[in-house]
Design a protein around this motif. Structure first.
Motif, PDB file in Angstrom:
ATOM      1  N   ILE A  13      19.172   9.254  -8.501  1.00  6.85           N
ATOM      2  CA  ILE A  13      19.387   9.503  -7.076  1.00  6.85           C
ATOM      3  C   ILE A  13      18.709   8.391  -6.298  1.00  6.85           C
ATOM      4  CG2 ILE A  13      19.043  11.083  -5.144  1.00  6.85           C
ATOM      5  CD1 ILE A  13      19.148  13.362  -7.217  1.00  6.85           C
ATOM      6  N   ILE A  14      19.523   7.608  -5.622  1.00  8.13           N
ATOM      7  CA  ILE A  14      19.038   6.450  -4.873  1.00  8.13           C
ATOM      8  C   ILE A  14      18.835   6.868  -3.425  1.00  8.13           C
ATOM      9  CG2 ILE A  14      19.604   4.104  -4.140  1.00  8.13           C
ATOM     10  CD1 ILE A  14      21.284   3.928  -6.740  1.00  8.13           C
ATOM     11  N   ASP A  15      17.629   6.630  -2.925  1.00 10.25           N
ATOM     12  CA  ASP A  15      17.307   7.057  -1.564  1.00 10.25           C
ATOM     13  C   ASP A  15      18.212   6.403  -0.522  1.00 10.25           C
ATOM     14  OD1 ASP A  15      15.281   8.715  -2.495  1.00 10.25           O
ATOM     15  OD2 ASP A  15      13.689   7.264  -2.102  1.00 10.25           O
ATOM     16  N   ARG A  16      18.402   5.090  -0.633  1.00  8.99           N
ATOM     17  CA  ARG A  16      19.235   4.384   0.349  1.00  8.99           C
ATOM     18  C   ARG A  16      19.817   3.140  -0.304  1.00  8.99           C
ATOM     19  NH1 ARG A  16      22.200   4.891   4.885  1.00  8.99           N
ATOM     20  NH2 ARG A  16      21.941   3.194   6.352  1.00  8.99           N
ATOM     21  N   TRP A  69      21.629  -3.871  -1.359  1.00  9.80           N
ATOM     22  CA  TRP A  69      20.227  -3.483  -1.202  1.00  9.80           C
ATOM     23  C   TRP A  69      20.031  -2.091  -1.780  1.00  9.80           C
ATOM     24  CZ3 TRP A  69      15.862  -5.846   0.557  1.00  9.80           C
ATOM     25  CH2 TRP A  69      16.020  -7.111   1.134  1.00  9.80           C
ATOM     26  N   ILE A  70      18.948  -1.915  -2.498  1.00  9.57           N
ATOM     27  CA  ILE A  70      18.552  -0.614  -3.024  1.00  9.57           C
ATOM     28  C   ILE A  70      17.136  -0.357  -2.500  1.00  9.57           C
ATOM     29  CG2 ILE A  70      17.998   0.710  -5.087  1.00  9.57           C
ATOM     30  CD1 ILE A  70      20.155  -1.020  -6.517  1.00  9.57           C
ATOM     31  N   ILE A  71      16.998   0.726  -1.749  1.00  7.58           N
ATOM     32  CA  ILE A  71      15.727   1.058  -1.114  1.00  7.58           C
ATOM     33  C   ILE A  71      15.246   2.405  -1.641  1.00  7.58           C
ATOM     34  CG2 ILE A  71      14.524   1.400   1.078  1.00  7.58           C
ATOM     35  CD1 ILE A  71      15.910  -1.345   0.968  1.00  7.58           C
ATOM     36  N   ASP A  72      13.995   2.444  -2.047  1.00  8.49           N
ATOM     37  CA  ASP A  72      13.385   3.704  -2.468  1.00  8.49           C
ATOM     38  C   ASP A  72      12.287   4.045  -1.465  1.00  8.49           C
ATOM     39  OD1 ASP A  72      13.441   5.749  -4.604  1.00  8.49           O
ATOM     40  OD2 ASP A  72      11.326   5.215  -4.769  1.00  8.49           O
ATOM     41  N   TYR A  73      12.270   5.281  -0.993  1.00 12.59           N
ATOM     42  CA  TYR A  73      11.275   5.715  -0.015  1.00 12.59           C
ATOM     43  C   TYR A  73      10.029   6.238  -0.719  1.00 12.59           C
ATOM     44  CZ  TYR A  73      15.436   6.111   3.019  1.00 12.59           C
ATOM     45  OH  TYR A  73      16.597   5.886   3.719  1.00 12.59           O
ATOM     46  N   LYS A  74       8.879   5.908  -0.166  1.00 15.98           N
ATOM     47  CA  LYS A  74       7.603   6.450  -0.633  1.00 15.98           C
ATOM     48  C   LYS A  74       6.812   6.883   0.596  1.00 15.98           C
ATOM     49  CE  LYS A  74       8.456   5.403  -4.917  1.00 15.98           C
ATOM     50  NZ  LYS A  74       9.072   6.420  -5.726  1.00 15.98           N
ATOM     51  N   GLN A  90      11.545   1.684 -12.116  1.00 17.58           N
ATOM     52  CA  GLN A  90      12.434   2.655 -11.464  1.00 17.58           C
ATOM     53  C   GLN A  90      13.552   1.919 -10.723  1.00 17.58           C
ATOM     54  OE1 GLN A  90      10.483   4.946  -8.407  1.00 17.58           O
ATOM     55  NE2 GLN A  90      12.342   6.025  -7.844  1.00 17.58           N
ATOM     56  N   LEU A  91      13.189   0.902  -9.958  1.00 20.18           N
ATOM     57  CA  LEU A  91      14.198   0.143  -9.217  1.00 20.18           C
ATOM     58  C   LEU A  91      15.157  -0.572 -10.169  1.00 20.18           C
ATOM     59  CD1 LEU A  91      11.944  -1.253  -6.368  1.00 20.18           C
ATOM     60  CD2 LEU A  91      13.750   0.461  -6.130  1.00 20.18           C
ATOM     61  N   ALA A  92      14.647  -1.073 -11.280  1.00 21.93           N
ATOM     62  CA  ALA A  92      15.513  -1.750 -12.257  1.00 21.93           C
ATOM     63  C   ALA A  92      16.568  -0.793 -12.806  1.00 21.93           C
ATOM     64  CB  ALA A  92      14.675  -2.336 -13.390  1.00 21.93           C
ATOM     65  N   ALA A 144      13.796  -2.785  -2.816  1.00 20.30           N
ATOM     66  CA  ALA A 144      12.561  -2.700  -2.028  1.00 20.30           C
ATOM     67  C   ALA A 144      12.062  -1.269  -1.971  1.00 20.30           C
ATOM     68  CB  ALA A 144      12.804  -3.226  -0.611  1.00 20.30           C
ATOM     69  N   ILE A 145      10.783  -1.169  -1.678  1.00 21.33           N
ATOM     70  CA  ILE A 145      10.150   0.117  -1.406  1.00 21.33           C
ATOM     71  C   ILE A 145       9.925   0.195   0.098  1.00 21.33           C
ATOM     72  CG2 ILE A 145       8.074   1.524  -1.736  1.00 21.33           C
ATOM     73  CD1 ILE A 145       9.765   1.298  -4.272  1.00 21.33           C
ATOM     74  N   PHE A 146      10.314   1.316   0.687  1.00 18.78           N
ATOM     75  CA  PHE A 146      10.008   1.553   2.096  1.00 18.78           C
ATOM     76  C   PHE A 146       8.879   2.568   2.167  1.00 18.78           C
ATOM     77  CE2 PHE A 146      10.605   3.826   6.157  1.00 18.78           C
ATOM     78  CZ  PHE A 146      10.288   2.767   6.995  1.00 18.78           C
ATOM     79  N   PHE A 147       7.719   2.103   2.620  1.00 19.40           N
ATOM     80  CA  PHE A 147       6.569   2.981   2.808  1.00 19.40           C
ATOM     81  C   PHE A 147       6.729   3.646   4.174  1.00 19.40           C
ATOM     82  CE2 PHE A 147       5.017  -0.135  -0.272  1.00 19.40           C
ATOM     83  CZ  PHE A 147       4.473   0.699  -1.237  1.00 19.40           C
ATOM     84  N   ALA A 148       7.328   4.830   4.150  1.00 21.44           N
ATOM     85  CA  ALA A 148       7.730   5.503   5.387  1.00 21.44           C
ATOM     86  C   ALA A 148       6.552   5.833   6.299  1.00 21.44           C
ATOM     87  CB  ALA A 148       8.511   6.771   5.055  1.00 21.44           C
ATOM     88  N   ALA A 149       5.427   6.221   5.728  1.00 17.13           N
ATOM     89  CA  ALA A 149       4.270   6.581   6.557  1.00 17.13           C
ATOM     90  C   ALA A 149       3.683   5.370   7.273  1.00 17.13           C
ATOM     91  CB  ALA A 149       3.193   7.252   5.702  1.00 17.13           C
ATOM     92  N   LEU A 150       3.991   4.170   6.765  1.00 18.50           N
ATOM     93  CA  LEU A 150       3.488   2.933   7.373  1.00 18.50           C
ATOM     94  C   LEU A 150       4.577   2.161   8.111  1.00 18.50           C
ATOM     95  CD1 LEU A 150       1.374   1.733   4.315  1.00 18.50           C
ATOM     96  CD2 LEU A 150       0.558   2.953   6.349  1.00 18.50           C
TER      97      LEU A 150
END
Length: 130
Positions: free
Chosen positions: A58-61, A70-75, A93-95, A111-117
């Motif tokens: 399951i890909i976040d975005r 682009w493949i973005i994972d939220y943290k 995980q991204l690979a 990329a990782i999107f650090f949502a809290a930041l």
């Protein structure tokens, strides 16, 4: 509360979720990740049949911009130090996500999107994509 959390924990969780959402929507990176694009998907569930079974990922975005997938994972973590170093912990995980798009024929960036930041950190891939 339905999951067994008390009033105080529920209120704190709701406040944190609201704060993360506000940070995401007010950050340049957050707005870029969430921008409407043709063919973009959120919470995209994909299955790749292989010798080891058929795991669902399951890909976040994900989206295509300027000819690049682009493949973005939220943290929601808030690392205290080097975001780039923390983001590289998710390279494997991204690979696995990137592998789902190899037949597409486009270059892929992850990329990782650090949502809290409100910060997006690109994770260099171990092997170049397309």
């Amino acid at each position: 509360m339905q999951q067994g959390c008390g009033d105080r924990d529920s209120a704190q969780g709701a406040e944190r979720a609201g704060a993360i959402l506000r940070t995401t929507l007010t950050s340049d990176d957050g707005r870029w990740v969430l921008r409407a694009r043709a063919g973009a998907a959120s919470e995209l569930a994909l299955v790749k049949v292989s010798d080891g079974g058929t795991p669902t990922r399951i890909i976040d975005r994900t989206f295509v911009e300027d000819g690049t997938r682009w493949i973005i994972d939220y943290k929601t973590a808030t690392p205290a130090s080097d975001l780039a170093a923390h983001a590289t912990h998710y390279r494997a995980q991204l690979a696995r996500y990137v592998d789902l798009f190899t037949d597409e024929g486009l270059p892929v960036r992850a990329a990782i999107f650090f949502a809290a930041l409100g910060r997006l950190v690109e994770v260099p891939l171990a092997t170049p994509s397309v």
